[in-house]
Every structure is written in C-alpha cells, then in structure tokens.
Design a protein around this motif. Structure first.
Motif, PDB file in Angstrom:
ATOM      1  N   UNK A  15      -4.247  11.460   7.522  1.00 60.70           N
ATOM      2  CA  UNK A  15      -3.310  12.039   8.480  1.00 60.70           C
ATOM      3  C   UNK A  15      -1.887  11.609   8.140  1.00 60.70           C
ATOM      4  N   UNK A  16      -0.919  12.373   8.611  1.00 60.36           N
ATOM      5  CA  UNK A  16       0.472  11.981   8.361  1.00 60.36           C
ATOM      6  C   UNK A  16       0.806  10.703   9.124  1.00 60.36           C
ATOM      7  N   UNK A  17       0.093  10.409  10.187  1.00 61.84           N
ATOM      8  CA  UNK A  17       0.281   9.156  10.924  1.00 61.84           C
ATOM      9  C   UNK A  17      -0.089   7.980  10.040  1.00 61.84           C
ATOM     10  N   UNK A  18      -1.161   8.099   9.254  1.00 61.23           N
ATOM     11  CA  UNK A  18      -1.567   7.031   8.345  1.00 61.23           C
ATOM     12  C   UNK A  18      -0.483   6.788   7.299  1.00 61.23           C
ATOM     13  N   UNK A  19       0.140   7.855   6.818  1.00 55.58           N
ATOM     14  CA  UNK A  19       1.211   7.694   5.832  1.00 55.58           C
ATOM     15  C   UNK A  19       2.415   7.017   6.482  1.00 55.58           C
ATOM     16  N   UNK A  20       2.772   7.407   7.693  1.00 45.18           N
ATOM     17  CA  UNK A  20       3.903   6.771   8.412  1.00 45.18           C
ATOM     18  C   UNK A  20       3.640   5.278   8.620  1.00 45.18           C
ATOM     19  N   UNK A  26       5.161  -1.181   4.799  1.00 42.14           N
ATOM     20  CA  UNK A  26       5.685  -1.521   3.480  1.00 42.14           C
ATOM     21  C   UNK A  26       4.673  -1.360   2.369  1.00 42.14           C
ATOM     22  N   UNK A  27       3.575  -0.702   2.630  1.00 37.58           N
ATOM     23  CA  UNK A  27       2.568  -0.503   1.584  1.00 37.58           C
ATOM     24  C   UNK A  27       3.019   0.547   0.578  1.00 37.58           C
ATOM     25  N   UNK A  28       3.811   1.533   1.032  1.00 37.02           N
ATOM     26  CA  UNK A  28       4.407   2.511   0.107  1.00 37.02           C
ATOM     27  C   UNK A  28       5.887   2.619   0.448  1.00 37.02           C
ATOM     28  N   UNK A  29       6.666   2.986  -0.552  1.00 33.47           N
ATOM     29  CA  UNK A  29       8.103   3.112  -0.327  1.00 33.47           C
ATOM     30  C   UNK A  29       8.531   4.568  -0.479  1.00 33.47           C
ATOM     31  N   UNK A  44       1.192   2.492  -5.366  1.00 32.17           N
ATOM     32  CA  UNK A  44       1.451   1.525  -4.311  1.00 32.17           C
ATOM     33  C   UNK A  44       0.319   1.517  -3.270  1.00 32.17           C
ATOM     34  N   UNK A  45      -0.164   2.681  -2.931  1.00 30.87           N
ATOM     35  CA  UNK A  45      -1.232   2.795  -1.926  1.00 30.87           C
ATOM     36  C   UNK A  45      -2.474   2.031  -2.412  1.00 30.87           C
ATOM     37  N   UNK A  46      -2.820   2.223  -3.702  1.00 30.59           N
ATOM     38  CA  UNK A  46      -4.006   1.571  -4.254  1.00 30.59           C
ATOM     39  C   UNK A  46      -3.823   0.055  -4.301  1.00 30.59           C
ATOM     40  N   UNK A  47      -2.651  -0.390  -4.751  1.00 35.45           N
ATOM     41  CA  UNK A  47      -2.410  -1.833  -4.875  1.00 35.45           C
ATOM     42  C   UNK A  47      -2.274  -2.533  -3.533  1.00 35.45           C
TER      43      UNK A  47
END
Length: 180
Positions: A15-20, A26-29, A44-47
């Motif tokens: 979901x876009x909420x998970x991305x937000x 700070x898991x993705x920039x 970044x998401x994987x690491x």
C-alpha cells in the motif's frame, strides 16, 4: 526524476501507506523533488527492512474438492442453469438455494405432507401381498361354481384356473417397478 509514492507502492505490491511509513522511518529516501528512484529505493527497502517483521506471503489457495464443485453445479442447475467456472457469488447463491430447499422439506415434514419412504415401501409390499393372496385363493372359491355352469369336472376347472392365475401372477412379478 523518479515515480510517485503510489506508483512505487504499486511496483512493490504494497500500500502507499507502507511506502509513506518506510520514508518516515528512514528505510528509503526520496529524491530532492519528492519522487522515488525505483532502483535505489528497492535496494534500500531490502537492506533496511527487518524480514522477521514482514508478513508471510499469502499461501496458495486450497483446491476445492471436485465433489463440492459438482454439488454446487447440481444446485445451480436446479435453480437456473449450469454453472461453468463457478464464482464465489454463484457458490453463495447455490448455498442459499440449498438452504431454502432444505427448509422447505423440513416445513413439509412438520406439516406431515411428506411420506416416509420405508413406510411407503412396506405399505405397498403389504398391499401387493394381500392382492396376490386374494388371487391365489380365488380359484378355490369360484371353480366349483364355474364348473357347474359350464358342466365340466370341478377338479379340472380348479387346476386350470389355479395354473392360469399363477402364470398371470408370475408375469406380474417380472415387471420391474420404478420409483421416480
């Protein structure tokens, strides 16, 4: 220039909420313009994602037994026609039709409009046996009277009548009855 948060969420299958939340944690920039660089964000998401906190992938759906599908098809055929590729809605409809049929039968039982099959079979058997017995006794009752009218030997008349009745009953016994 990257993609929007919603487009990246669609790419990840989340979901876009998970991305937000991932951006806020700070898991993705994000890029300076607020977009997401897909390749960079995937790394970044994987690491930065703790796999033990992730939901397990959805298990493959269970196969529905063929007998269950056949029962649904039969119920749907009774209600409105054959079901090819039964959908959830068709299965629910079939279930509701089956419930209605069951309730109708229960109501008929309560109103005593239905006949118990075993009792009916026993009753028909009893009637057939009494009919057979009546026919087997008939030659004894009428042979003497018929012999007197026809002026023939009473014993011969009795033997002929009894043989004819038994032959006729044998023919009737060979008829296969069907209960539909």
């Amino acid at each position: 220039m990257g993609v929007s948060l919603r487009a990246y969420a669609k790419h990840r299958g989340v979901s876009d909420t998970a991305v937000r939340k991932a951006v806020k944690a700070g898991r993705i920039s994000l890029e300076p313009d607020g977009s997401v660089d897909i390749a960079k964000a995937d790394r970044q998401w994987t690491l930065n994602t703790d796999q033990s906190q992730q939901r397990k992938p959805a298990a493959a759906t269970k196969a529905v037994p063929k007998a269950a599908l056949d029962a649904v098809d039969e119920t749907l055929k009774e209600s409105r026609g054959p079901a090819s590729g039964t959908t959830y809605m068709q299965a629910r409809t079939a279930n509701e039709v089956l419930k209605a049929q069951t309730n109708r039968v229960k109501l008929q039982q309560l109103k005593q409009e239905l006949v118990d099959r075993s009792k009916a079979i026993a009753h028909v058997f009893k009637l057939a046996r009494s009919e057979r017995d009546a026919w087997l006794n008939w030659p004894s009752r009428v042979s003497a009277q018929m012999a007197a009218r026809l002026e023939v030997d009473p014993h011969t008349m009795h033997v002929v009548l009894e043989a004819s009745v038994r032959e006729h009953l044998q023919e009737l016994g060979e008829i296969q009855s069907r209960v539909d």
